[in-house]
Design a protein around this motif. Sequence first.
Motif, PDB file in Angstrom:
ATOM      1  N   CYS A 289     -14.486 -66.876 -32.681  1.00  0.00           N
ATOM      2  CA  CYS A 289     -14.054 -65.489 -32.917  1.00  0.00           C
ATOM      3  C   CYS A 289     -12.965 -65.097 -31.926  1.00  0.00           C
ATOM      4  N   THR A 290     -13.131 -65.516 -30.675  1.00  0.00           N
ATOM      5  CA  THR A 290     -12.117 -65.234 -29.657  1.00  0.00           C
ATOM      6  C   THR A 290     -10.779 -65.862 -30.022  1.00  0.00           C
ATOM      7  N   VAL A 291     -10.800 -67.108 -30.465  1.00  0.00           N
ATOM      8  CA  VAL A 291      -9.552 -67.785 -30.840  1.00  0.00           C
ATOM      9  C   VAL A 291      -8.875 -67.078 -32.019  1.00  0.00           C
ATOM     10  N   LEU A 292      -9.640 -66.732 -33.037  1.00  0.00           N
ATOM     11  CA  LEU A 292      -9.056 -66.022 -34.179  1.00  0.00           C
ATOM     12  C   LEU A 292      -8.458 -64.692 -33.737  1.00  0.00           C
ATOM     13  N   ALA A 293      -9.149 -63.993 -32.830  1.00  0.00           N
ATOM     14  CA  ALA A 293      -8.669 -62.697 -32.361  1.00  0.00           C
ATOM     15  C   ALA A 293      -7.395 -62.833 -31.532  1.00  0.00           C
ATOM     16  N   VAL A 294      -7.314 -63.869 -30.708  1.00  0.00           N
ATOM     17  CA  VAL A 294      -6.084 -64.102 -29.939  1.00  0.00           C
ATOM     18  C   VAL A 294      -4.925 -64.366 -30.891  1.00  0.00           C
ATOM     19  N   MET A 295      -5.166 -65.157 -31.925  1.00  0.00           N
ATOM     20  CA  MET A 295      -4.110 -65.418 -32.910  1.00  0.00           C
ATOM     21  C   MET A 295      -3.664 -64.120 -33.579  1.00  0.00           C
ATOM     22  N   ARG A 296      -4.609 -63.249 -33.885  1.00  0.00           N
ATOM     23  CA  ARG A 296      -4.265 -61.956 -34.484  1.00  0.00           C
ATOM     24  C   ARG A 296      -3.413 -61.124 -33.532  1.00  0.00           C
ATOM     25  N   ALA A 297      -3.799 -61.062 -32.259  1.00  0.00           N
ATOM     26  CA  ALA A 297      -3.054 -60.259 -31.288  1.00  0.00           C
ATOM     27  C   ALA A 297      -1.639 -60.786 -31.096  1.00  0.00           C
ATOM     28  N   VAL A 298      -1.520 -62.101 -30.955  1.00  0.00           N
ATOM     29  CA  VAL A 298      -0.207 -62.724 -30.740  1.00  0.00           C
ATOM     30  C   VAL A 298       0.718 -62.441 -31.923  1.00  0.00           C
ATOM     31  N   ALA A 299       0.175 -62.554 -33.130  1.00  0.00           N
ATOM     32  CA  ALA A 299       0.990 -62.324 -34.328  1.00  0.00           C
ATOM     33  C   ALA A 299       1.348 -60.849 -34.494  1.00  0.00           C
ATOM     34  N   VAL A 305       6.277 -66.908 -28.611  1.00  0.00           N
ATOM     35  CA  VAL A 305       5.628 -68.155 -28.183  1.00  0.00           C
ATOM     36  C   VAL A 305       5.080 -68.851 -29.417  1.00  0.00           C
ATOM     37  N   ASN A 306       4.770 -70.128 -29.268  1.00  0.00           N
ATOM     38  CA  ASN A 306       4.122 -70.887 -30.341  1.00  0.00           C
ATOM     39  C   ASN A 306       2.663 -71.136 -29.936  1.00  0.00           C
ATOM     40  N   VAL A 307       1.765 -70.848 -30.853  1.00  0.00           N
ATOM     41  CA  VAL A 307       0.338 -71.011 -30.577  1.00  0.00           C
ATOM     42  C   VAL A 307      -0.347 -71.601 -31.807  1.00  0.00           C
ATOM     43  N   VAL A 308      -1.222 -72.556 -31.575  1.00  0.00           N
ATOM     44  CA  VAL A 308      -2.060 -73.113 -32.629  1.00  0.00           C
ATOM     45  C   VAL A 308      -3.514 -72.804 -32.284  1.00  0.00           C
ATOM     46  N   VAL A 489      -4.582 -63.461 -24.103  1.00  0.00           N
ATOM     47  CA  VAL A 489      -3.359 -62.812 -24.598  1.00  0.00           C
ATOM     48  C   VAL A 489      -2.425 -62.504 -23.429  1.00  0.00           C
ATOM     49  N   LYS A 490      -2.992 -62.045 -22.317  1.00  0.00           N
ATOM     50  CA  LYS A 490      -2.190 -61.777 -21.123  1.00  0.00           C
ATOM     51  C   LYS A 490      -1.457 -63.037 -20.660  1.00  0.00           C
TER      52      LYS A 490
END
Length: 501
Positions: A289-299, A305-308, A489-490
């Motif tokens: 859930c944390t990973v999905l949320a970080v992807m949401r915030a970054v987008a 940046v590039n994130v997978v 995210v920071k």
Amino acid sequence: MVQVKVEKAKIDQKQTSLLVMGVFEGEQDFMQSKELDPTVFASIKETLENKEFRGTFGSSILVYTLGRGPMKKIMLLGLGKKDKFTDESARICAGKAAQKAKELGVKEFSILQFSNLDEGLIEAMTEGVTLALYSFDKYKEAKEPATKIEEVTILINSDSPKFQSIADKASLIIEAVNFARDIGNLPPNDCPPAQLASIALSLAQEHGMKAKVIDRYELENMGMGGIVAVGKGSNSPPKLIILEYNGSSDPQQKPYLLVGKAVTFDTGGISIKPGEKMDEMKFDKCGGCTVLAVMRAVASMKLAVNVVGIVPSVENMPSSTSYRPGDIIRMYNGKTVEVLNTDAEGRMILADALAYGIATYNPKAVFDVATLTGAAVIALGANVAAIVGTNKQLTDRLRKLADKTGERMWELPLYDEFHEQIKSTYADIKNVGGRPGGAITAAAFLSNFVNGVPWVHIDIAGTAWTQDGTYEKSYNPRGATGFGVRTLVKLLMEDEKQQPA
């Protein structure tokens, strides 16, 4: 979610249902209140001088203005000792103010800056308010009261556009944190691996990310022995969820890789857990859930940046098809693992996901996030996450950022002796190394699958949800916390600033 505004305004000019004014402990000469109507000012002054209100941390008292001024009520909020006041203090106090305002049934309120104005203060106050007003009532017939706080204004003594931008960014990140909480709080009957994959695909579509979900038989053909082994005991097949965000203009820019454990329910498998508190194992998906949320915030922030993000998702169940103690599993990178305990399943699925992600995306650095070991909770309690890594600079960066966000993390050592504990007689390694140093031997296991890439493992078993020993914070309502989203995210925001223009 509540809207946070930042305005430069005097308190005798701001029309509001409730004005929140912070008071440091022992502070009697409260200069800000002199802008108020003389009668209201005299009432506050007398309250402070008579020590009816002392300003102890988190305390509050209401003062009614009786129509004398643009605000209907004033809340004095205790900020504690001035020399001990930090951004985390501001976060907690802003959360307490929001909770009290919610109890009063107001639709909006205003809050004076607590201390000397800087970006960290505005960010912390915004976070405290928005995190504290989160609630999860999806399954309740009696929903929250119809009157909800819609707007909060932070009143400052400086030009506001710069600080409004800080609040807006913080709000986007908190939307992602609350997204992680929403998924984390879902019960296992409503969030098997297929449903989590569906949520991820919707997220990718909404925010313009590439997405891919790999199913059980393809995983088997690819050699993902760890994920397949853990997932095969359930009627809900395993999934490997992959999201790609490409925000950098440099096509040669290597991505960060984030890997999150998502066991949508963990019984322990054949090595079944005790029944007490097994219901909390719906939170075993919180790393994912944390990973999905970080992807949401970054987008949503459109970071350059590039994130997978990779989320291996399984349900660990006991059945006639479950993997067993004594089994030897061949993993994606070719290593063999002797299974001694089927409840050490998180490292099995993370190992395959790490090896696959590194081989496929050649990342600059890797972070994995997992509710991995009870040993981390025994070592550090329920308020500090354990981190173990192979790159000192990266672990130091993460820990310092965690201190700022209030998501505390502490590094544990990965000495050679811990690798000795997971050597197997019959396979390359075994999936448990005994009780001593259990959080570290789990990390030692994972280190076999990162292929020399700078890597940090974050064990959030104690911090992913509120549990026994959790320190009560106004901004962490009961249930999933969304821990780690703000810190990661920071870090990615820092990386964006370091990119060439």
